[in-house]
Design a protein around this motif. Sequence first.
Motif, PDB file in Angstrom:
ATOM      1  N   VAL A  14      30.726  61.977  76.312  1.00 61.19           N
ATOM      2  CA  VAL A  14      29.006  61.959  76.784  1.00 61.19           C
ATOM      3  C   VAL A  14      29.247  63.395  77.471  1.00 61.19           C
ATOM      4  CG1 VAL A  14      27.471  61.158  78.436  1.00 61.19           C
ATOM      5  CG2 VAL A  14      29.060  59.694  77.418  1.00 61.19           C
ATOM      6  N   ILE A  21      20.019  61.617  82.066  1.00 65.99           N
ATOM      7  CA  ILE A  21      20.161  60.609  81.022  1.00 65.99           C
ATOM      8  C   ILE A  21      21.745  60.216  81.059  1.00 65.99           C
ATOM      9  CG2 ILE A  21      20.273  59.720  78.841  1.00 65.99           C
ATOM     10  CD1 ILE A  21      17.501  59.393  80.021  1.00 65.99           C
ATOM     11  N   GLY A  22      22.484  61.416  80.863  1.00 67.40           N
ATOM     12  CA  GLY A  22      23.803  61.051  80.942  1.00 67.40           C
ATOM     13  C   GLY A  22      24.656  60.406  81.998  1.00 67.40           C
ATOM     14  N   TYR A  79      27.743  61.507  72.314  1.00 64.56           N
ATOM     15  CA  TYR A  79      26.502  61.817  72.663  1.00 64.56           C
ATOM     16  C   TYR A  79      26.456  63.042  73.193  1.00 64.56           C
ATOM     17  CZ  TYR A  79      26.221  56.616  73.035  1.00 64.56           C
ATOM     18  OH  TYR A  79      25.976  55.221  72.476  1.00 64.56           O
ATOM     19  N   TYR A  80      25.346  63.702  72.419  1.00 63.63           N
ATOM     20  CA  TYR A  80      24.802  65.066  72.781  1.00 63.63           C
ATOM     21  C   TYR A  80      23.704  64.754  73.542  1.00 63.63           C
ATOM     22  CZ  TYR A  80      23.905  69.847  71.838  1.00 63.63           C
ATOM     23  OH  TYR A  80      23.904  71.354  72.303  1.00 63.63           O
ATOM     24  N   LEU A  81      23.707  65.071  74.819  1.00 62.56           N
ATOM     25  CA  LEU A  81      22.636  64.933  75.839  1.00 62.56           C
ATOM     26  C   LEU A  81      22.531  66.241  76.835  1.00 62.56           C
ATOM     27  CD1 LEU A  81      23.596  61.416  77.058  1.00 62.56           C
ATOM     28  CD2 LEU A  81      21.920  62.001  75.147  1.00 62.56           C
ATOM     29  N   TYR A 116      22.323  61.497  69.649  1.00 56.77           N
ATOM     30  CA  TYR A 116      21.372  62.808  70.137  1.00 56.77           C
ATOM     31  C   TYR A 116      19.816  62.338  70.673  1.00 56.77           C
ATOM     32  CZ  TYR A 116      18.471  66.759  70.654  1.00 56.77           C
ATOM     33  OH  TYR A 116      17.448  67.961  71.062  1.00 56.77           O
ATOM     34  N   LEU A 117      19.645  62.466  71.782  1.00 55.74           N
ATOM     35  CA  LEU A 117      18.157  62.291  72.337  1.00 55.74           C
ATOM     36  C   LEU A 117      17.184  63.569  72.429  1.00 55.74           C
ATOM     37  CD1 LEU A 117      16.416  60.332  73.759  1.00 55.74           C
ATOM     38  CD2 LEU A 117      17.405  60.891  75.863  1.00 55.74           C
ATOM     39  N   LEU A 202      20.071  54.099  73.472  1.00 60.08           N
ATOM     40  CA  LEU A 202      21.360  54.812  73.361  1.00 60.08           C
ATOM     41  C   LEU A 202      22.604  54.093  73.133  1.00 60.08           C
ATOM     42  CD1 LEU A 202      20.339  57.809  75.985  1.00 60.08           C
ATOM     43  CD2 LEU A 202      20.692  57.930  73.448  1.00 60.08           C
TER      44      LEU A 202
END
Length: 509
Positions: A14, A21-22, A79-81, A116-117, A202
Motif C-alpha cells: 500500500v 484513502i490509504g 495499491y497505487y494511492l 489504482y484509485l 478497493l
Amino acid sequence: MNTDDSGDGPRCLVTGATGYIGGRLVPELLAEGYRVRCLARSPGALRDHPWAGEVEAVRGDVTDAASVAAAMRDVDVAYYLVHALGTGSGFEETDRAAARIFGERARAAGVRRIVYLGGLAPAGVPERELSPHLRSRAEVGRVLLASGVPTTVLRAAVVIGSGSASFEMLRHLTERLPVMVTPRWVRTRIQPVAVRDVLRVLVGSARMPSEVNRTFDIGGPDVLTYRDMMTRYAAIAGLPRRVIVPVPVLTPGLSSHWVGLVTPVPRGIARPLTESLRHEVVCHEHDIERYVPAPPGHPLGFDEAVRLALRRIQDAQVATRWSSASVPGAPSDPLPTDPDWAGGSLYTDRRELTVNASPEALWRVIEGIGGDNGWYSFPLAWAVRGWLDRLVGGVGLRRGRRDAARLRAGDSLDFWRVEEIEPGRLLRLRAEMRLPGLAWLEMSAESDSRGRTRYRQRALFHPHGLLGHAYWWSVSPFHSVVFGGMARNIAKAAARAPLTPPSERASAR
C-alpha cells in the motif's frame, strides 16, 4: 514496527498509507486476512495508527526506483494511492514518472495485480480540455494499464467521508456561510460516493481475475449538483437552510482563492479541486459490480454517507485526534494522520502547569470540582454563565453534583456531564449548557519523566455554523482569565491540600 512474515495470506503493498484513502484501506485489508506492507517516505508517521504493529513499514518514495523495487519483493497486489496534488506546477510530470516507475518495478517483481484509485472524468470531453488534476489522474491510469501487470483503475468523483479533501471543502463552505455567493460550478452534476464503498471496491479488486485490465467507474446512487450537496449537508447537520447565489464572474482560479479564504483547505489543494468541478462527473457504466458485487444497502446514498461522516460529532464524542487517542474507528471517522483542517473545526484552549503536590493530591482537587467547591476561577463569570443558560431554557448551575468527593461516568455536574473518567488520571466533561456547538472540558493529573506532577487542561469547542465560530471568538478574550485562572488555582489548591483524603481522615476519627 512489525516485520513478521509468518502470515500465509497474500501480501499487499500500500502506497499512500499516510493519506486519506490509504490509511483507511490498511485495516480493511488486514481484516480480510491480507499481509500488508506500507511504503512511506516517513514510516514513523504511521505509528499512531492502531494497526501500526500489524504491518511492515518500509521507507521509500514512488519516484525512487530502488526503494519501489525493494518494496515490491514478494508482493501479490500493489495499491497505487499517491498523487502529487498540491505540490506545485510540475505535478503532472511527477505523477507520470512515478507511475512509470511503479508499473515497471511491479512487472519486474512479478506482482499479480495493480489497483489504482483515480478521478472520474466527464464523458465526451477531450483529455486536453480536462483540468490538470483530472488530466493527470487519467494519464496515470493509462500508464499503469500499459505496464504489463493486470491493473484495475477505479475512477471516483467526490468521496464522502471525514478527512476527504473534497468533503472537507463541502463541509467548511456549508457550515461557515449561511449566505453564499458561489461560482458557476455549484450547478455541476456530480455522482458522489461514500468512502465505505470506495474501500469495499478497493479490497474486492485484489481478487479480480488476471484477464481483467481496465477502468471502472464507481459512484453512489445519487447524482446531485454541488448546490444540492450543500443544501442536503446543511439539513443533515441541522443548519438553517443556506441561501446560494451563483455568479458567473468567479473563475476556477478566483474560486480557489475564495475557498482558501472561507475554509482552512490549503489553496494548493483547493485550486485543482475547484478546477475539476467545472466538469460534470457522472458514472458512464457500473461494470464493477460484475467483479465486486455490492452487498444489500450498498452503495450508500449521499445522505447516509454524510450522516456517517458526521456521526462522531452528532454522537457528542470527542473524535480520535481530538482526544489524542489512537483507537480504531469506522472508515468515515477521523484518523490521527488526517490534516489539521479535516474533521471539522475544533477550537482548543490548552493549559499546562507543574504542581507542587503529588498526582494523588492533584486528582482529589480535580475530582472534587464543581458543586459547592466551584470552578476555581472568576466565580461571578461562572454564575453569570449559569444565569444566562437558565434564561434560554438550559440547566444552569442548579444541578450541583451527586457526591461531594467522587464522580462516575454519566454523572451530572452543574451544567456539565461526566463523559469519561479514569480515576487518578483523567476527567472529561461534556457541556450541557445551551451553546451553538459542542464543548468539552478535560483535566488530567500526570507525572513527567523527571517525577514532577503535571496538570493538563483542555477546553474544546466544535462550532455549529457561523454562529458557533462567532461565539468562540467573542468569548476567547476571557479565556486567559477563566481557564488560565482555573489552572493556576487548581494547582494551588492541590499544593495546599492535606496529605490524606477527607474520607480517610473521617475514618481515622
